[in-house]
Design an enzyme around this catalytic site. Structure first.
Site: not given
Length: 295
Positions: A18, A219, A135, A20-21, A141, A23-24
């Protein structure tokens, strides 16, 4: 669904990847059995070529042209013979005559292109997943995770993916896509506030040891409060809406932030948390059913 001839398995073993954005994500299957999973950073093209030549971790080494065992664990090139160690332990050093079949699901086209040089590769596409009412821009994923979860635990199914993005994807009892939602994940929300503002600090996930107060007096905790409580409220809202539409529906959660968010849900809404199926490998189970031709 379009039927497709997949490459022959070498010694009944195959790899699922897979992309991914960030990692693998890898899995080693032996037939229909998932044996091992691990993650790596994106790999350079030179290493991809080495893997395509059938070189495993033992041959790749740890030099500039190779990749270390801490990044890419050893893969057994053949079923372990009697007396050898399991896949989770040491494995015999054996050369592959052919690279293992590799099945890819990717949301990063540039990364997908790098793997086209691998000689025994197949990219799984949306039209191969037997979901109805999809669609064209539905992420592979999301579709595979939904399919894998539904085939494992039954439909109707809602999948929550707590990754770089937090996504909700659902299908009814007839395997029709109901729809879903996408928003920035925990880390991405922290990063956007830290990087896109002048005075707000960068909050790191490792800094969060427990739930922050709702009304913070500094903060950093104010950022934690805003991100965490609104994300948890969103998960609760979508889950409750789903169960009102499908009282017999199931809810599964995956993704790198799943444990963090599950812990917060257990602290705030234990009954809701108790309904979640926690399974990091839904996409791999979805890939397995496609490879095996199960529909």
């Amino acid at each position: 669904m379009i039927s497709q001839q997949f490459p022959k398995h070498v010694e009944n073993q195959w790899l699922a990847l897979e992309i991914g954005n960030s990692r693998l994500h890898w899995a080693l299957f032996m037939g229909e059995s998932l044996k091992f999973t691990w993650d790596t950073e994106y790999l350079p093209e030179s290493v991809i070529q080495q893997l395509g030549n059938g070189e495993t971790n033992w041959e790749l080494g740890t030099g500039e042209k190779g990749i270390s065992s801490s990044t890419f664990p050893p893969l057994p090139p053949a079923p372990c013979p009697s007396g050898s160690q399991s896949l989770m332990g040491e494995t015999p050093k054996t050369e592959l005559s052919h690279p293992l079949p590799l099945f890819i699901a990717s949301v990063v086209p540039k990364q997908t292109a790098l793997w086209q040089s691998y000689p025994n590769v197949r990219v799984i596409t949306l039209d191969q997943i037997p979901l109805n009412n999809t669609y064209p821009t539905l992420g592979i994923d999301r579709a595979l995770a939904l399919w894998g979860a539904g085939m494992s635990w039954g439909f109707p199914m809602l999948v929550i993916d707590a990754g770089t993005a937090l996504t909700f994807t659902a299908a009814d009892g007839e395997r029709n896509l109901v729809g879903g939602a996408i928003l920035p994940g925990v880390g991405l929300q922290f990063a956007s506030l830290g990087q896109k503002t002048e005075q707000l600090p960068q909050v790191e996930m490792a800094e969060i040891k427990s739930l922050p107060p709702h009304f913070a007096l500094n903060t950093a905790e104010a950022i934690q409060s805003g991100v965490i409580y609104t994300l948890i409220a969103g998960i609760r809202d979508f889950t409750e809406e789903w169960l009102s539409l499908f009282p017999d529906g199931k809810v599964a959660i995956k993704g790198g932030d799943r444990i963090l968010l599950l812990n917060y849900l257990q602290a705030l809404y234990p009954e809701l948390a108790g309904r979640l199926i926690v399974e990091p490998n839904m996409i791999f189970w979805g890939m397995q059913t496609i490879v095996a031709g199960v529909a």
